[in-house]
Scaffold this motif. Sequence first.
Motif, PDB file in Angstrom:
ATOM      1  N   UNK A 105       0.830  -7.191 -12.898  1.00 41.17           N
ATOM      2  CA  UNK A 105       0.058  -8.219 -12.186  1.00 41.17           C
ATOM      3  C   UNK A 105      -0.278  -7.782 -10.763  1.00 41.17           C
ATOM      4  N   UNK A 106      -1.179  -8.528 -10.132  1.00 44.15           N
ATOM      5  CA  UNK A 106      -1.603  -8.198  -8.777  1.00 44.15           C
ATOM      6  C   UNK A 106      -0.422  -8.263  -7.821  1.00 44.15           C
ATOM      7  N   UNK A 107      -0.443  -7.448  -6.756  1.00 42.99           N
ATOM      8  CA  UNK A 107       0.669  -7.465  -5.787  1.00 42.99           C
ATOM      9  C   UNK A 107       0.902  -8.858  -5.217  1.00 42.99           C
ATOM     10  N   UNK A 108       2.163  -9.225  -5.108  1.00 44.16           N
ATOM     11  CA  UNK A 108       2.541 -10.522  -4.542  1.00 44.16           C
ATOM     12  C   UNK A 108       2.650 -10.375  -3.028  1.00 44.16           C
ATOM     13  N   UNK A 109       1.738 -10.997  -2.311  1.00 46.27           N
ATOM     14  CA  UNK A 109       1.676 -10.847  -0.859  1.00 46.27           C
ATOM     15  C   UNK A 109       1.621 -12.232  -0.215  1.00 46.27           C
ATOM     16  N   UNK A 110       1.875 -12.331   1.090  1.00 50.51           N
ATOM     17  CA  UNK A 110       1.736 -13.611   1.782  1.00 50.51           C
ATOM     18  C   UNK A 110       0.316 -14.159   1.650  1.00 50.51           C
ATOM     19  N   UNK A 111       0.163 -15.478   1.668  1.00 46.76           N
ATOM     20  CA  UNK A 111      -1.170 -16.083   1.455  1.00 46.76           C
ATOM     21  C   UNK A 111      -2.228 -15.575   2.421  1.00 46.76           C
ATOM     22  N   UNK A 112      -1.882 -15.436   3.718  1.00 45.48           N
ATOM     23  CA  UNK A 112      -2.892 -15.008   4.681  1.00 45.48           C
ATOM     24  C   UNK A 112      -3.324 -13.563   4.435  1.00 45.48           C
ATOM     25  N   UNK A 113      -2.395 -12.723   3.974  1.00 44.20           N
ATOM     26  CA  UNK A 113      -2.738 -11.344   3.632  1.00 44.20           C
ATOM     27  C   UNK A 113      -3.608 -11.306   2.375  1.00 44.20           C
ATOM     28  N   UNK A 114      -3.258 -12.118   1.383  1.00 41.10           N
ATOM     29  CA  UNK A 114      -4.051 -12.173   0.152  1.00 41.10           C
ATOM     30  C   UNK A 114      -5.482 -12.609   0.414  1.00 41.10           C
ATOM     31  N   UNK A 115      -5.639 -13.634   1.275  1.00 41.08           N
ATOM     32  CA  UNK A 115      -6.998 -14.101   1.594  1.00 41.08           C
ATOM     33  C   UNK A 115      -7.798 -13.021   2.313  1.00 41.08           C
ATOM     34  N   UNK A 116      -7.157 -12.349   3.271  1.00 37.63           N
ATOM     35  CA  UNK A 116      -7.863 -11.306   4.019  1.00 37.63           C
ATOM     36  C   UNK A 116      -8.241 -10.140   3.114  1.00 37.63           C
ATOM     37  N   UNK A 117      -7.333  -9.731   2.213  1.00 38.75           N
ATOM     38  CA  UNK A 117      -7.629  -8.633   1.289  1.00 38.75           C
ATOM     39  C   UNK A 117      -8.783  -9.004   0.365  1.00 38.75           C
ATOM     40  N   UNK A 118      -8.762 -10.230  -0.123  1.00 35.60           N
ATOM     41  CA  UNK A 118      -9.840 -10.713  -0.998  1.00 35.60           C
ATOM     42  C   UNK A 118     -11.181 -10.651  -0.274  1.00 35.60           C
ATOM     43  N   UNK A 119     -11.214 -11.102   0.981  1.00 38.00           N
ATOM     44  CA  UNK A 119     -12.467 -11.115   1.739  1.00 38.00           C
ATOM     45  C   UNK A 119     -12.942  -9.709   2.071  1.00 38.00           C
ATOM     46  N   UNK A 120     -12.029  -8.785   2.293  1.00 42.20           N
ATOM     47  CA  UNK A 120     -12.427  -7.394   2.545  1.00 42.20           C
ATOM     48  C   UNK A 120     -13.118  -6.810   1.314  1.00 42.20           C
ATOM     49  N   UNK A 121     -12.526  -7.038   0.141  1.00 38.52           N
ATOM     50  CA  UNK A 121     -13.153  -6.549  -1.091  1.00 38.52           C
ATOM     51  C   UNK A 121     -14.504  -7.225  -1.307  1.00 38.52           C
ATOM     52  N   UNK A 122     -14.563  -8.524  -1.086  1.00 39.81           N
ATOM     53  CA  UNK A 122     -15.814  -9.258  -1.269  1.00 39.81           C
ATOM     54  C   UNK A 122     -16.904  -8.724  -0.340  1.00 39.81           C
ATOM     55  N   UNK A 123     -16.548  -8.502   0.916  1.00 43.92           N
ATOM     56  CA  UNK A 123     -17.527  -7.996   1.884  1.00 43.92           C
ATOM     57  C   UNK A 123     -17.958  -6.580   1.529  1.00 43.92           C
ATOM     58  N   UNK A 124     -16.987  -5.750   1.092  1.00 41.45           N
ATOM     59  CA  UNK A 124     -17.326  -4.383   0.715  1.00 41.45           C
ATOM     60  C   UNK A 124     -18.280  -4.326  -0.465  1.00 41.45           C
ATOM     61  N   UNK A 125     -18.042  -5.154  -1.483  1.00 46.73           N
ATOM     62  CA  UNK A 125     -18.933  -5.180  -2.644  1.00 46.73           C
ATOM     63  C   UNK A 125     -20.317  -5.704  -2.268  1.00 46.73           C
ATOM     64  N   UNK A 126     -20.351  -6.707  -1.403  1.00 44.96           N
ATOM     65  CA  UNK A 126     -21.637  -7.267  -0.984  1.00 44.96           C
ATOM     66  C   UNK A 126     -22.464  -6.222  -0.243  1.00 44.96           C
TER      67      UNK A 126
END
Length: 385
Positions: free
Chosen positions: A278-299
Motif C-alpha cells: 500500500x501507499x506510504x503512511x505519512x502525516x496528513x499534511x505531508x500526504x496532501x503536499x505530496x499529492x499536490x506536487x504530483x498533481x502539479x507535475x502531471x498538469x
Amino acid sequence: MQVEQKRSWLSWWDGSLRSLLFDLAVAAAPVAGEFYAHGGRLGDTSPLAIAALITGFLALVVRRRFPFAVAVVLAAASTQMVGVIGATEVALYTVASKCGPRLTTWLAIGAHLLALVPMVWRWDGFHPGPLTTIVVTSVVVPVLIGLWVFGRRRVLVDYREKAEQVERERKLLAEQAVEAQRREIAREMHDVVAHRIGVVSRHADVLAANATDERSAELAEIIRSTSATAMSELHEMLRALRDDAEPEPASASTTGIADLVSGAVESGANVRLDMAEPAPDVPPEVGRAAYRVVQEGLTNAAKHAPNAAVQVTVRSDGDELAVTVTNRRSPRGHDVALPSSGFGLVGMRERVALTGGRLQTGRTEDGGYRVHATFPLHSDDTSSE
C-alpha cells in the motif's frame, strides 16, 4: 459532436481547414509548374518522373504531421524530378521550422545533399559555381528561414508562458496577503473578543448562582445564554475567516496518487507510477503536499510536453518521503517550459516548505523537466507551525 469530428480529422493540419487548403495549394504548385513547363502535357515525361510528382504531391499535403518523413521522401523523389522547383524547398523549410536545430533537421539536409549527387554526376565536368547556387537556393535558404521561424515561435511561446506565470504568481501573492490578513483578524478576535465574552459568561454563571431573588437569577441566566449564543456565533465567524478555502478532499494524500495517475492515463497521457503498495503512511499534511506536487507535475507535463513520457516515483525510507515527477522532451518538438499550472512554482514551494520539506526543479539532460520534493516524516519536523 460534428465540430469535434471535424477537428479530429483536421488535427494533422492544426485543426484548421484553411491550413489544409493552403497545404493542398502548396503541394499542387510544383505539379502545376511541371505541367506549364511541358505545355500542359506530360507525354514526354518518364513514368518514374510522374510517379515522383504524385508522391511529392501526397507527401507535401501531410508535411505538418510528418515533417522529417516528408523531407526524406522528397529527397528521394527529387532524383526523378529534375527541374521541378519548390517541392524540396518546402519540405526542408517544414522540417526546420517544426523540429528546429536537431538531429532530424541535419539528417534531412544530408538526404537532400545526397540527392544532388546523381544530378552533378550527369554534368559534363565539375562546375562549382552552379552547384553552389543550387545548394544555397534549394537547401541553405529554406533551412535558414525554417530555423528563424522555429526560433521566433519558441520565443513567443516562452514570453506568453512567462507572462501567464507572472500573472498567476501575482494573484497568488495577493491571495496569500488577503489570507494572512484574515488570519490576523481571526487571531485578534479570538484573543480579545472571545476572551471578553467568556469572562461575561462566567460572571453571569456566578451571578445566577448567588442571586438573592428570582428576578436577578432570571436576568443573569439571560446574560449567560446571550453570551453563549454570541460565543457560538463568534466561533462560526472565526471558522469562516480561517477556512475560507474548501477543505482538502480525503483522496488528497499518498493513497490518492495512484488514482491521480490512473486518471491521467485514462485521459491519454503516457504516465508510469513507481510506488509501493500500500501507499506510504505519512502525516496528513505531508500526504496532501505530496499529492499536490504530483498533481502539479502531471498538469505541467500535459501542458508543456504533450505526449511525452512521464515517470512518477514515490518512495519512503521511514525518515523521509521522496516524490519525483520527470517528463521527457515532447515528441512534438515543443520545449518544456517551467511548470506554470495551478499555483505555479511559488505555490508548490509554499506547500512543500510548510511541511519542512525541500523542492528542486529543473531541466534534465535530455531536455525534459524534473520536479523532486522531499518531506521529513518526523512529527517534530512537520509541525513547525
